[in-house]
Design a protein around this motif. Structure first.
Motif, mmCIF file in Angstrom:
data_model
loop_
_atom_site.group_PDB
_atom_site.id
_atom_site.type_symbol
_atom_site.label_atom_id
_atom_site.label_comp_id
_atom_site.label_asym_id
_atom_site.label_seq_id
_atom_site.Cartn_x
_atom_site.Cartn_y
_atom_site.Cartn_z
ATOM 1 N N SER A 283 80.529 126.416 -25.672
ATOM 2 C CA SER A 283 80.226 125.061 -25.226
ATOM 3 C C SER A 283 81.202 124.563 -24.172
ATOM 4 O O SER A 283 81.110 123.416 -23.736
ATOM 5 C CB SER A 283 80.230 124.105 -26.419
ATOM 6 O OG SER A 283 81.474 124.167 -27.075
ATOM 7 N N HIS A 284 82.122 125.428 -23.790
ATOM 8 C CA HIS A 284 83.083 125.098 -22.737
ATOM 9 C C HIS A 284 83.916 123.867 -23.085
ATOM 10 O O HIS A 284 84.233 123.050 -22.239
ATOM 11 C CB HIS A 284 82.363 124.878 -21.391
ATOM 12 C CG HIS A 284 81.816 126.139 -20.828
ATOM 13 N ND1 HIS A 284 81.341 126.238 -19.540
ATOM 14 C CD2 HIS A 284 81.657 127.360 -21.369
ATOM 15 C CE1 HIS A 284 80.909 127.472 -19.318
ATOM 16 N NE2 HIS A 284 81.093 128.161 -20.416
ATOM 17 N N VAL A 285 84.225 123.742 -24.316
ATOM 18 C CA VAL A 285 85.062 122.643 -24.766
ATOM 19 C C VAL A 285 86.480 123.135 -25.040
ATOM 20 O O VAL A 285 87.449 122.429 -24.806
ATOM 21 C CB VAL A 285 84.469 122.005 -26.037
ATOM 22 C CG1 VAL A 285 85.455 121.048 -26.680
ATOM 23 C CG2 VAL A 285 83.176 121.286 -25.698
ATOM 24 N N ALA A 286 86.565 124.338 -25.495
ATOM 25 C CA ALA A 286 87.870 124.899 -25.853
ATOM 26 C C ALA A 286 88.102 126.175 -25.057
ATOM 27 O O ALA A 286 87.149 126.843 -24.628
ATOM 28 C CB ALA A 286 87.942 125.186 -27.347
ATOM 29 N N LEU A 287 89.346 126.447 -24.872
ATOM 30 C CA LEU A 287 89.715 127.661 -24.138
ATOM 31 C C LEU A 287 90.856 128.325 -24.882
ATOM 32 O O LEU A 287 91.756 127.652 -25.384
ATOM 33 C CB LEU A 287 90.139 127.305 -22.710
ATOM 34 C CG LEU A 287 90.575 128.441 -21.782
ATOM 35 C CD1 LEU A 287 90.146 128.131 -20.356
ATOM 36 C CD2 LEU A 287 92.076 128.655 -21.828
ATOM 37 N N MET B 1 86.560 130.938 -22.805
ATOM 38 C CA MET B 1 86.129 129.640 -23.301
ATOM 39 C C MET B 1 85.112 129.853 -24.407
ATOM 40 O O MET B 1 84.409 130.866 -24.440
ATOM 41 C CB MET B 1 85.490 128.820 -22.178
ATOM 42 C CG MET B 1 86.480 128.201 -21.227
ATOM 43 S SD MET B 1 85.623 127.180 -20.033
ATOM 44 C CE MET B 1 84.788 128.435 -19.069
ATOM 45 N N PRO C 204 93.752 118.391 -21.563
ATOM 46 C CA PRO C 204 93.417 118.997 -22.853
ATOM 47 C C PRO C 204 94.685 119.210 -23.678
ATOM 48 O O PRO C 204 95.766 119.418 -23.135
ATOM 49 C CB PRO C 204 92.780 120.336 -22.480
ATOM 50 C CG PRO C 204 92.395 120.204 -21.063
ATOM 51 C CD PRO C 204 93.371 119.254 -20.449
ATOM 52 N N GLU D 232 84.432 133.402 -16.602
ATOM 53 C CA GLU D 232 84.896 132.399 -15.665
ATOM 54 C C GLU D 232 86.378 132.186 -15.932
ATOM 55 O O GLU D 232 86.755 131.615 -16.944
ATOM 56 C CB GLU D 232 84.130 131.097 -15.868
ATOM 57 C CG GLU D 232 82.636 131.259 -15.647
ATOM 58 C CD GLU D 232 81.874 130.044 -16.129
ATOM 59 O OE1 GLU D 232 81.198 129.425 -15.309
ATOM 60 O OE2 GLU D 232 81.958 129.736 -17.315
ATOM 61 N N TYR E 218 93.328 125.559 -25.817
ATOM 62 C CA TYR E 218 93.171 124.306 -25.079
ATOM 63 C C TYR E 218 91.900 123.626 -25.555
ATOM 64 O O TYR E 218 90.848 124.274 -25.669
ATOM 65 C CB TYR E 218 93.061 124.562 -23.573
ATOM 66 C CG TYR E 218 94.304 125.179 -22.971
ATOM 67 C CD1 TYR E 218 94.524 126.562 -23.057
ATOM 68 C CD2 TYR E 218 95.242 124.412 -22.310
ATOM 69 C CE1 TYR E 218 95.640 127.139 -22.504
ATOM 70 C CE2 TYR E 218 96.366 124.978 -21.745
ATOM 71 C CZ TYR E 218 96.568 126.339 -21.849
ATOM 72 O OH TYR E 218 97.688 126.912 -21.297
ATOM 73 N N LEU E 219 92.002 122.375 -25.805
ATOM 74 C CA LEU E 219 90.823 121.643 -26.280
ATOM 75 C C LEU E 219 90.678 120.336 -25.506
ATOM 76 O O LEU E 219 91.610 119.525 -25.448
ATOM 77 C CB LEU E 219 90.944 121.331 -27.780
ATOM 78 C CG LEU E 219 89.812 120.508 -28.396
ATOM 79 C CD1 LEU E 219 88.483 121.216 -28.250
ATOM 80 C CD2 LEU E 219 90.112 120.218 -29.845
ATOM 81 N N ALA E 220 89.530 120.174 -24.921
ATOM 82 C CA ALA E 220 89.271 118.932 -24.176
ATOM 83 C C ALA E 220 89.141 117.774 -25.158
ATOM 84 O O ALA E 220 88.486 117.910 -26.190
ATOM 85 C CB ALA E 220 87.998 119.066 -23.353
ATOM 86 N N PRO E 221 89.749 116.672 -24.828
ATOM 87 C CA PRO E 221 89.669 115.537 -25.755
ATOM 88 C C PRO E 221 88.284 114.896 -25.729
ATOM 89 O O PRO E 221 87.509 115.093 -24.792
ATOM 90 C CB PRO E 221 90.719 114.561 -25.216
ATOM 91 C CG PRO E 221 90.806 114.870 -23.771
ATOM 92 C CD PRO E 221 90.534 116.345 -23.636
ATOM 93 N N LYS E 222 88.047 114.160 -26.757
ATOM 94 C CA LYS E 222 86.836 113.335 -26.757
ATOM 95 C C LYS E 222 87.116 112.080 -25.959
ATOM 96 O O LYS E 222 88.180 111.489 -26.079
ATOM 97 C CB LYS E 222 86.437 112.980 -28.181
ATOM 98 C CG LYS E 222 85.976 114.194 -28.954
ATOM 99 C CD LYS E 222 85.077 113.808 -30.092
ATOM 100 C CE LYS E 222 83.942 114.786 -30.217
ATOM 101 N NZ LYS E 222 82.894 114.294 -31.099
#
Lengths: 263, 516
Positions: A43-47, A40, A234, A124, A250-254
């Motif tokens: 900032s743990h937003v993307a993987l 990741m 994501p 992780e 992988y990207l978490a959406p806003k």
């Protein structure tokens, strides 16, 4: 004992260039099936998930599962010393705290060894379930890169909306707004230029362009990019790596903030 | 005071006034009258008094009461008080206070801006007249405060302004002195301009508003004179001669704020003029406040493009405020339109609960009007005007300045002590500054339902604006003036930015995938 011989060494170079901006340190996991990485961003937003299958290597030997923590920038520095046509061999001894990259010129007249120190990284590892995505867009990776680059000059976020009509990338910023619509386009003679949309239901999600732009660093790996979208999930931006694997981002959406924010 | 002997020639104007008064929306202020008929403001007041004496039954009178307050003897206070509350209002003053008619109208407008809007429009018209036309504003003949060092330009040339009248010194002195003297009338009249804005609400709330007005009023006189000068400068700008360099890129970039400062910079006289413009600017601000400020920016841009060519800074400001409607924009260019706009809002507002608004207006509006509204208006020129006013005051050596600067807060407090309007849950106008999607700082005057929260917001805005203004508008001499402008304050913008951008929140990948 680990020994992986990759004839198309430039692939590894490109992989490193694609992910080193997003992730600085990561564990490379080697098993009998392949060479993989999952990490990741800070900032743990993307993987990012990388897989190079064992079959893709000319020679693949992995006696036991091995996890090698590497600083990706340092690894990239070493790989940059390899020519684009060089054959790269990754070697590591069990219990060793170093990894060796060996570069062989195509003509076998030059062999270089680069030994890099490994590092202990607490990673992780996330379990990524196989999901059905509501919309899957396959399009030229260069096109996607261009869109992200263009939109990032206008705004910070991109709204990706998939409808039957096509996929729309839109953004807005201080100077204005932009909408880019890509329609289905199946070119028979040039499959790499096709834009194919498989849609179960319309989806619209918002993402940070900064990450998208980072993902598109992998465009050199593949002519096509696959964007899988599902609300509540994501986005997956996937680049195939030749016949041997893939690199997936992988990207978490806003998420829309509640009324309190708007009020 | 107003009821002195009136010349027969002036009395001849009474029928005309009556005709004017028949327009139910018209506010006839002594100032407007003075300019319209080219009579002195004292004569205009007497005329109004005569008119009230003759037709006083079905009209509303707003008096300007000036003097030293009992509860705050250090501030010379000028309040606008409606006729019905005159006695009540006078009790707040020490023995010798001057009571003069400020304006007559069919009904007390709910929006105080209506009180001075006609004057503003009128001033615009006068200044838009050809340069060689002499009118009462251009030659400053009715201005109670004159500054010999202020020079008037006509035809782009600096001409020594009207010979300083003895009144100037007298007026200044008068303000400084506690006793009210006839000479003060000029000062008061000028002061009234400022108070008027506060007093609109004051009609209802005479006392509180008055006190606030007083503080402002102290500053106001200077402002008026300056405004006149400013008009002159404006006219220059229109000619295209005035400081083209100033009008350059910076002005464009900063918009309103930058545009205004330039005129003052050209010459001392211009600076004075700019100060004078504040009253008008406030009016404009009020008008603008009614409209959406967010749209303003666009309009401003467009206008600027046009205005820049002409180097008309003032107009650009107006455009900003009015930009929401095309008509408004046009109106800016042509003074007449503003009139139309103003009356309408007044009517609408009048219908609203007057009492509540009065309180609100008194507390909130007064500050807003002078500082907040003008600032909020986005009108650069107001801010400049204010700044300039301060400067001009220094130049002229007018004592009023000190009083004016301090009083607003003190007066407010005193007034509020008497009437805790701010805390009362009534609708009020609030200055809101935010960052819009385009990242521009937008200040709006909004009617807020909840008084307390809004008040806080206002205060914050004002304070932030004040603090920020210094940084944002380095070119402008005084932060206070900048404070008025909503745009200027960088801090306010920063504060606003967060909420604006908060629309979306970046999710975490960890919330989707679980650790293995």
């Amino acid at each position: 004992m680990l020994e992986l011989r990759l004839v198309q060494g430039s692939l590894l170079k490109k992989v490193l260039e694609a992910i080193r901006e997003l992730v600085t340190d990561a564990n490379f996991d080697c098993s009998g099936t392949g060479f993989s990485l999952q990490a990741m961003d800070s900032s743990h937003v993307a993987l990012v998930a990388l897989l190079l299958r064992a079959e893709g290597f000319e020679h693949y030997r992995c006696d036991r599962n091995l996890s090698m923590g590497m600083n990706l920038n340092n690894m990239a520095k070493m790989l940059r010393c390899a020519g684009n046509d060089d054959i790269i061999t990754i070697k590591a001894d069990d219990g060793s705290d170093t990894v060796t990259f060996m570069f062989e010129s195509p003509k076998q007249d030059k062999i270089a060894d680069f030994e890099m120190k490994l590092m202990d990284i607490d990673s992780e590892h996330l379990g990524i379930p196989d999901s059905e995505y509501q919309a899957i867009v396959r399009m030229p990776s260069a096109e996607f890169m261009r869109i992200c680059k263009d939109l990032s000059s206008i705004g910070d976020t991109v709204v990706i909306s998939v409808t039957k009509e096509g996929v729309k990338f839109s953004t807005s910023g201080e100077i204005g707004s932009a909408n880019i619509v890509c329609r289905q386009n199946q070119t028979i003679d040039k499959p790499e230029e096709a834009t194919i949309i498989e849609m179960q239901e319309p989806v619209s999600l918002t993402f940070a362009l900064r990450y998208m732009n980072s993902f598109t660093k992998a465009s050199s790996l593949s002519e096509q990019v696959t964007i899988s979208l599902s609300s509540e999930l994501p986005v997956v931006v996937e680049y195939k790596i030749a016949e041997m694997g893939y690199i997936r981002f992988y990207l978490a959406p806003k998420i829309e903030e509640d009324e309190e924010m708007k009020a | 005071m107003a009821g002195g002997a009136v010349d027969q020639s002036l009395l001849d104007l009474l029928p005309q006034i009556h005709a004017l008064f028949s327009d139910p929306l018209r506010v006839i202020s002594y100032k407007w009258l003075s300019r319209n008929f080219s009579i002195s403001s004292n004569d205009a007041k007497r005329l109004l008094q005569e008119f009230v004496n003759k037709h006083g039954t079905n009209l509303q009178v707003i008096y300007s009461v000036s003097g030293w307050l009992k509860n705050n003897p250090q501030n010379y206070c000028i309040k606008l008080i409606s006729g019905t509350k005159l006695e009540e209002g006078r009790q707040g003053f020490k023995d010798s206070c001057s009571v003069q008619i400020y304006s007559i109208q069919a009904c007390i407008p709910k929006d105080t801006a209506v009180l001075w809007n006609p004057e503003f429009v009128q001033a615009e018209e006068l200044f838009n007249q050809p340069f060689d036309d002499e009118n009462c504003l251009r030659d400053n003949r009715f201005c109670g405060v004159l500054n010999s060092s202020v020079k008037r330009t006509s035809n782009g040339k600096h001409v020594s302004s009207l010979p300083p009248k003895p009144l100037n010194s007298a007026a200044v002195v008068a303000q400084s002195k506690p006793s009210v003297t006839p000479k003060e009338q000029f000062v008061t009249a000028q002061q009234q301009d400022l108070p008027v804005s506060s007093k609109q609400g004051a009609g209802n709330k005479s006392e509180k508003d008055n006190s606030t007005v007083l503080d402002k009023a102290g500053s106001a006189p200077v402002v008026k004179e300056q405004s006149i000068d400013a008009h002159a400068s404006k006219s220059k700008a229109q000619n295209g001669k005035a400081m083209p360099s100033n009008g350059g890129s910076l002005a464009n970039m900063w918009g309103r704020a930058s545009a205004k400062p330039k005129p003052p910079s050209t010459t001392n006289s211009t600076a004075v003029a700019s100060v004078a413009a504040t009253a008008d600017a406030q009016i404009c601000a009020k008008e603008e406040a009614d409209g959406d400020s967010s749209d303003d920016e666009q309009g401003v841009k467009y206008k600027r493009g046009s205005t820049n060519a002409n180097n008309k800074k003032r107009r650009a400001v107006f455009d900003f405020s009015d930009d929401e409607e095309d008509d408004n924009i046009i109106s800016i260019a042509s003074p007449e339109l503003p009139k139309q706009h103003t009356p309408d809002p007044v009517i609408g507002t009048a219908e609203d609960a007057e009492v509540n608004q009065k309180n609100l207006e008194n507390n909130d509006d007064v500050p807003n009007n002078e500082k907040g509204s003008s600032m909020g208006m986005d009108s650069d020129f107001t801010a400049e005007c204010k700044i300039k006013t301060v400067n001009t005051m220094n130049h002229s050596g007018i004592t009023l300045k000190e009083k004016s600067s301090d009083p607003p807060i003190n007066d407010k407090k005193q007034d509020s002590a008497a009437e805790p309007a701010s805390t009362s849950p009534k609708r009020r106008k609030v200055l809101k500054t935010r960052i819009d999607e385009r990242g521009r700082e937008v200040t709006e005057v909004v009617w807020e339902g909840e008084a307390s929260a809004d008040d806080k917001a206002e205060k914050n805005v004002n304070t932030t604006a004040a603090t920020a203004s210094g940084a944002t508008l380095p070119s402008k001499p005084k932060p206070a003036a900048n404070t008025d402008k909503s745009k200027a304050p960088s801090k306010a913008a920063a504060g606003n930015k967060k909420p604006a951008k908060a629309g979306t929140k970046q999710g975490s990948i960890m919330s989707f995938f679980k650790k293995v």
